[in-house]
Design an enzyme around this catalytic site. Sequence first.
Site, PDB file in Angstrom:
ATOM      1  N   ALA A   1      31.191  40.892  46.214  1.00 47.97           N
ATOM      2  CA  ALA A   1      30.599  41.684  45.137  1.00 47.97           C
ATOM      3  C   ALA A   1      31.533  41.661  43.949  1.00 47.97           C
ATOM      4  O   ALA A   1      32.755  41.662  44.108  1.00 47.97           O
ATOM      5  CB  ALA A   1      30.385  43.123  45.591  1.00 47.97           C
TER       6      ALA A   1
ATOM      7  N   ILE B   1      38.088  39.419  37.804  1.00 46.28           N
ATOM      8  CA  ILE B   1      38.992  40.440  37.270  1.00 46.28           C
ATOM      9  C   ILE B   1      38.680  40.737  35.811  1.00 46.28           C
ATOM     10  O   ILE B   1      38.579  41.897  35.397  1.00 46.28           O
ATOM     11  CB  ILE B   1      40.467  40.006  37.462  1.00 46.28           C
ATOM     12  CG1 ILE B   1      40.776  39.887  38.957  1.00 46.28           C
ATOM     13  CG2 ILE B   1      41.415  40.989  36.787  1.00 46.28           C
ATOM     14  CD1 ILE B   1      42.199  39.455  39.281  1.00 46.28           C
TER      15      ILE B   1
ATOM     16  N   GLU C   1      35.316  42.623  35.543  1.00 42.08           N
ATOM     17  CA  GLU C   1      35.394  43.997  36.053  1.00 42.08           C
ATOM     18  C   GLU C   1      36.162  44.896  35.085  1.00 42.08           C
ATOM     19  O   GLU C   1      35.725  46.009  34.774  1.00 42.08           O
ATOM     20  CB  GLU C   1      36.052  44.012  37.435  1.00 42.08           C
ATOM     21  CG  GLU C   1      35.164  43.398  38.503  1.00 42.08           C
ATOM     22  CD  GLU C   1      35.792  43.324  39.886  1.00 42.08           C
ATOM     23  OE1 GLU C   1      35.042  43.135  40.848  1.00 42.08           O
ATOM     24  OE2 GLU C   1      37.026  43.451  40.005  1.00 42.08           O
TER      25      GLU C   1
ATOM     26  N   LYS D   1      41.398  49.288  41.510  1.00 36.20           N
ATOM     27  CA  LYS D   1      40.321  48.797  40.635  1.00 36.20           C
ATOM     28  C   LYS D   1      39.018  49.557  40.899  1.00 36.20           C
ATOM     29  O   LYS D   1      38.357  50.045  39.988  1.00 36.20           O
ATOM     30  CB  LYS D   1      40.141  47.288  40.869  1.00 36.20           C
ATOM     31  CG  LYS D   1      39.049  46.583  40.092  1.00 36.20           C
ATOM     32  CD  LYS D   1      37.662  46.655  40.670  1.00 36.20           C
ATOM     33  CE  LYS D   1      37.460  46.204  42.089  1.00 36.20           C
ATOM     34  NZ  LYS D   1      37.555  44.777  42.328  1.00 36.20           N
TER      35      LYS D   1
ATOM     36  N   ASP E   1      45.384  34.516  50.331  1.00 35.34           N
ATOM     37  CA  ASP E   1      45.313  33.859  49.023  1.00 35.34           C
ATOM     38  C   ASP E   1      46.319  32.727  48.851  1.00 35.34           C
ATOM     39  O   ASP E   1      46.094  31.818  48.051  1.00 35.34           O
ATOM     40  CB  ASP E   1      45.549  34.883  47.894  1.00 35.34           C
ATOM     41  CG  ASP E   1      44.372  35.827  47.711  1.00 35.34           C
ATOM     42  OD1 ASP E   1      43.437  35.780  48.534  1.00 35.34           O
ATOM     43  OD2 ASP E   1      44.396  36.612  46.745  1.00 35.34           O
TER      44      ASP E   1
ATOM     45  N   ALA F   1      61.888  37.443  51.504  1.00 34.84           N
ATOM     46  CA  ALA F   1      62.247  36.475  52.544  1.00 34.84           C
ATOM     47  C   ALA F   1      62.016  35.055  52.053  1.00 34.84           C
ATOM     48  O   ALA F   1      61.129  34.814  51.239  1.00 34.84           O
ATOM     49  CB  ALA F   1      61.407  36.720  53.797  1.00 34.84           C
TER      50      ALA F   1
ATOM     51  N   GLU G   1      58.493  42.492  53.371  1.00 36.05           N
ATOM     52  CA  GLU G   1      57.710  42.721  52.146  1.00 36.05           C
ATOM     53  C   GLU G   1      58.694  43.102  51.053  1.00 36.05           C
ATOM     54  O   GLU G   1      59.484  44.026  51.218  1.00 36.05           O
ATOM     55  CB  GLU G   1      56.672  43.827  52.386  1.00 36.05           C
ATOM     56  CG  GLU G   1      55.971  44.337  51.145  1.00 36.05           C
ATOM     57  CD  GLU G   1      55.278  43.256  50.309  1.00 36.05           C
ATOM     58  OE1 GLU G   1      54.409  42.567  50.856  1.00 36.05           O
ATOM     59  OE2 GLU G   1      55.632  43.114  49.123  1.00 36.05           O
TER      60      GLU G   1
ATOM     61  N   THR H   1      48.388  43.041  47.254  1.00 34.19           N
ATOM     62  CA  THR H   1      47.566  43.087  46.037  1.00 34.19           C
ATOM     63  C   THR H   1      46.374  44.016  46.195  1.00 34.19           C
ATOM     64  O   THR H   1      46.112  44.862  45.339  1.00 34.19           O
ATOM     65  CB  THR H   1      47.074  41.667  45.686  1.00 34.19           C
ATOM     66  OG1 THR H   1      48.208  40.838  45.457  1.00 34.19           O
ATOM     67  CG2 THR H   1      46.204  41.683  44.445  1.00 34.19           C
TER      68      THR H   1
ATOM     69  N   ARG I   1      31.349  32.088  36.363  1.00 34.73           N
ATOM     70  CA  ARG I   1      31.000  30.736  36.800  1.00 34.73           C
ATOM     71  C   ARG I   1      31.008  30.674  38.330  1.00 34.73           C
ATOM     72  O   ARG I   1      31.882  31.257  38.971  1.00 34.73           O
ATOM     73  CB  ARG I   1      32.029  29.739  36.237  1.00 34.73           C
ATOM     74  CG  ARG I   1      31.715  28.295  36.527  1.00 34.73           C
ATOM     75  CD  ARG I   1      32.618  27.380  35.722  1.00 34.73           C
ATOM     76  NE  ARG I   1      34.029  27.530  36.059  1.00 34.73           N
ATOM     77  CZ  ARG I   1      34.626  26.942  37.106  1.00 34.73           C
ATOM     78  NH1 ARG I   1      33.923  26.177  37.900  1.00 34.73           N
ATOM     79  NH2 ARG I   1      35.908  27.115  37.324  1.00 34.73           N
TER      80      ARG I   1
HETATM   81  P1  NDP Z   1      38.848  33.732  38.783  1.00 35.35           P
HETATM   82  O1  NDP Z   1      39.253  32.431  39.314  1.00 35.35           O
HETATM   83  O2  NDP Z   1      37.670  34.446  39.342  1.00 35.35           O
HETATM   84  O3  NDP Z   1      38.619  33.616  37.217  1.00 35.35           O
HETATM   85  C1  NDP Z   1      39.562  33.071  36.360  1.00 35.35           C
HETATM   86  C2  NDP Z   1      38.947  33.004  34.981  1.00 35.35           C
HETATM   87  O4  NDP Z   1      39.931  32.594  34.063  1.00 35.35           O
HETATM   88  C3  NDP Z   1      37.813  32.006  34.900  1.00 35.35           C
HETATM   89  O5  NDP Z   1      36.842  32.523  34.058  1.00 35.35           O
HETATM   90  C4  NDP Z   1      38.493  30.780  34.315  1.00 35.35           C
HETATM   91  O6  NDP Z   1      37.624  29.974  33.573  1.00 35.35           O
HETATM   92  C5  NDP Z   1      39.497  31.424  33.389  1.00 35.35           C
HETATM   93  N1  NDP Z   1      40.645  30.586  33.140  1.00 35.35           N
HETATM   94  C6  NDP Z   1      41.400  29.937  34.048  1.00 35.35           C
HETATM   95  N2  NDP Z   1      42.403  29.259  33.445  1.00 35.35           N
HETATM   96  C7  NDP Z   1      42.272  29.479  32.129  1.00 35.35           C
HETATM   97  C8  NDP Z   1      42.990  29.048  30.987  1.00 35.35           C
HETATM   98  N3  NDP Z   1      44.042  28.233  31.097  1.00 35.35           N
HETATM   99  N4  NDP Z   1      42.574  29.469  29.793  1.00 35.35           N
HETATM  100  C9  NDP Z   1      41.508  30.271  29.669  1.00 35.35           C
HETATM  101  N5  NDP Z   1      40.784  30.731  30.700  1.00 35.35           N
HETATM  102  C10 NDP Z   1      41.159  30.331  31.931  1.00 35.35           C
HETATM  103  O7  NDP Z   1      40.163  34.604  38.880  1.00 35.35           O
HETATM  104  P2  NDP Z   1      40.445  36.152  38.714  1.00 35.35           P
HETATM  105  O8  NDP Z   1      41.802  36.209  38.127  1.00 35.35           O
HETATM  106  O9  NDP Z   1      39.349  36.861  38.016  1.00 35.35           O
HETATM  107  O10 NDP Z   1      40.481  36.643  40.217  1.00 35.35           O
HETATM  108  C11 NDP Z   1      41.309  35.996  41.165  1.00 35.35           C
HETATM  109  C12 NDP Z   1      40.683  36.007  42.528  1.00 35.35           C
HETATM  110  O11 NDP Z   1      40.736  37.313  43.034  1.00 35.35           O
HETATM  111  C13 NDP Z   1      39.232  35.618  42.524  1.00 35.35           C
HETATM  112  O12 NDP Z   1      39.083  34.264  42.837  1.00 35.35           O
HETATM  113  C14 NDP Z   1      38.613  36.475  43.560  1.00 35.35           C
HETATM  114  O13 NDP Z   1      38.489  35.716  44.733  1.00 35.35           O
HETATM  115  C15 NDP Z   1      39.577  37.605  43.761  1.00 35.35           C
HETATM  116  N6  NDP Z   1      38.994  38.855  43.294  1.00 35.35           N
HETATM  117  C16 NDP Z   1      37.910  39.363  43.934  1.00 35.35           C
HETATM  118  C17 NDP Z   1      37.335  40.537  43.508  1.00 35.35           C
HETATM  119  C18 NDP Z   1      36.139  41.055  44.205  1.00 35.35           C
HETATM  120  O14 NDP Z   1      35.869  40.625  45.309  1.00 35.35           O
HETATM  121  N7  NDP Z   1      35.377  41.962  43.600  1.00 35.35           N
HETATM  122  C19 NDP Z   1      37.872  41.276  42.378  1.00 35.35           C
HETATM  123  C20 NDP Z   1      39.000  40.653  41.763  1.00 35.35           C
HETATM  124  C21 NDP Z   1      39.530  39.493  42.220  1.00 35.35           C
HETATM  125  P3  NDP Z   1      36.649  28.884  34.274  1.00 35.35           P
HETATM  126  O15 NDP Z   1      35.485  29.636  34.821  1.00 35.35           O
HETATM  127  O16 NDP Z   1      36.277  27.983  33.150  1.00 35.35           O
HETATM  128  O17 NDP Z   1      37.473  28.208  35.315  1.00 35.35           O
END
Ligand code: NDP
Length: 455
Positions: free
Chosen positions: A341, A179, A182, A51, A303, A115, A35, A42, A205
Site C-alpha cells: 500500500a 516516500i 506519501e 510515517k 532491503d 559491525a 546494531e 528503518t 511508476r
Molecule cells: P522508490 O524507488 O519508490 O522511488 C524513488 C523515486 O525517486 C522514483 O520516483 C525515481 O524515479 C526517483 N529517482 C531515483 N533516482 C533519481 C535521480 N537521480 N533523480 C531524480 N529522481 C530520482 O524509492 P523511495 O525512496 O520512495 O522508497 C524506497 C523503498 O522503500 C521503496 O522501494 C519501497 O519498497 C519502500 N517503501 C515502502 C513504503 C510502503 O510500503 N508504503 C513506504 C516507503 C518506502 P523513477 O520512477 O524515474 O525511477
Amino acid sequence: MPFDYDLFVIGGGSGGVRAARIAAADGGARVGLAEESRMGGTCVIRGCVPKKLMVNASAYPKAMQDAAAYGWDVQAGAFDWPKFRRLLGAELTRLENAYRGTLKNAGVVVHDARASLADAHTVRLSTGETFTAKHILIATGGWPFVPDVPGAGLGITSNEMFDLENLPRRAAIVGGGYIASEFACILNGFGTQVTQYYRGPQILRGFDDEARGHVVAGMVAAGIDIRSNADVTRLDRSDTGILVTDLTGAQTEVDLVLFATGRRPNVQGLGLEALGVALGQQGEVIVNAWSQTAVPSIYAVGDVTNRINLTPVAIREGHALADTLFRAQPSKADHELAASAVFTQPELGAVGMTEEQGIERGGVQVYTATFRPMKTMFVGRPDRVMMKLIVDAQTRVVLGCHIVGPEAGEMIQLAAIAVKMGATKEDFDRTVAVHPTMAEELVTMRKPTRMHPFL
Ligand code: NDP
C-alpha cells in the site's frame, strides 16, 4: 575451535530481528546481534511506523471539515507539531524497548555497536571486540540516496523528516516513489504548500496506470503541485529560503527540500567484497533463494538484498532463514504476489498484475468500478474510489487487484488473500457483498470494462 555464536546478525531491523528471535527462541541457537543505531531499524525508527502516525495526524483537518459538514460543531485549530513530535518520540522509544525486550527474552545477545566482517566466520565490532559465528546474517537495510545535483546538501532525506524543529511553510519534494508521494500528502495535510518534482511523466511508476492517475487526481485536487518531467537541477540558498531550479528552468522558493529519490543497500564498510560476497549494480548483496550469498556461511535478508523492499518481506526472509538453519524446516521466502500500500491521500493498495502487464501478457479481462463513497459524497466531497480486477480470460483467475481510496491498504490486505489463493472472478462474484461498504464493489463488478487479447 567452537564458534562464539551459531548466528551473528548484523542489523537490528525487521529482517534481522526476526531471524535472530526465531533462531534463538525456537531454534535454540546461540545468537548475537549488532546494531549501530536504534533497535527496530528503518521501519520502526525512521520509516513505516512514524510515517503512518504522521499520515494519521495529517488527515485530521479533512476529517474535521467532514465532521462539521455532518453537523458537528468543530473546527480544526492549529496543529501542535512539537507536541506530536514528543508523542512520536515516546512511542518510538516504547517500540524500541519492546524490540529489545523481545530479543532479550529470546536469549539474543545484543551488541550496540557497528559491525564489519573480518572473515567468513568473524565479525569485528566498533568496540574492538571480535566474535566468531558459524553463520553470519547481513540485515543492514538501505540508506537514502541523494542525487548529485549542485546544492543537494541544502536538502534533507526521509531520515530527518521526523526530527524537524518546525513544519515548513513551503516544501519541495523530489521523487515520485512511495516516500516522496506519501510525504507530499502528509505535509499538504499539515498545511504546507507542497511542490513535488518528478523526473518522469507520472509519479508512482510501476503501479497500475489508472490507479496512479486516480491518486494523482486526488493529490492535485488536495492542492499539491505535482510537476512531472521536471527533474531538479540545482538548489541555491536565497535570502528567504531555498531556491529550487528544475529542468524546465522554472524556479520556486521553498523552506524545505526533501530528497526521496530512492534508497541504496547499506553495505558500505562491511568488508563484503573483500571476502568474495558478490554485490550487484546498486550495491545489493546477491543471494540465492535461500538468502545465501556467494560465501556459504554468509547470508543476507531485507532491503540490503534489494529484492522486494518491504518490511513484511524482510520479516519473511529472516524467518525462513532461521527455519532453514536452526529448525530443520528448509524454507524459502515466497516473493510471489506481495501486496503493498502507498499511504498517499488517497491511499493506493495493490497486489499482482497491473493492466499494463496484462496488456503485455494478453488474454486478460479488466473489471473496474469508480464511484464516490457514501461517507464523503454525503458532505459533497468529490473524492472518488477506484477498484480494479485483472482477470485471466480463460481460467478466470484474478491476477491483480488495485484499489484507490480510503483504507485501501486495509482492503488490499484481505483481497490479497483471495488473489494469493488463486480465487477466480466467479469466487469473488459468489461472495455476498457486505453492505454498505466500499469494498462490496469488489464482488459486484459484473461486466468487464476492457479486454486485452493475446497479441
Ligand atoms: P522508490 O524507488 O519508490 O522511488 C524513488 C523515486 O525517486 C522514483 O520516483 C525515481 O524515479 C526517483 N529517482 C531515483 N533516482 C533519481 C535521480 N537521480 N533523480 C531524480 N529522481 C530520482 O524509492 P523511495 O525512496 O520512495 O522508497 C524506497 C523503498 O522503500 C521503496 O522501494 C519501497 O519498497 C519502500 N517503501 C515502502 C513504503 C510502503 O510500503 N508504503 C513506504 C516507503 C518506502 P523513477 O520512477 O524515474 O525511477
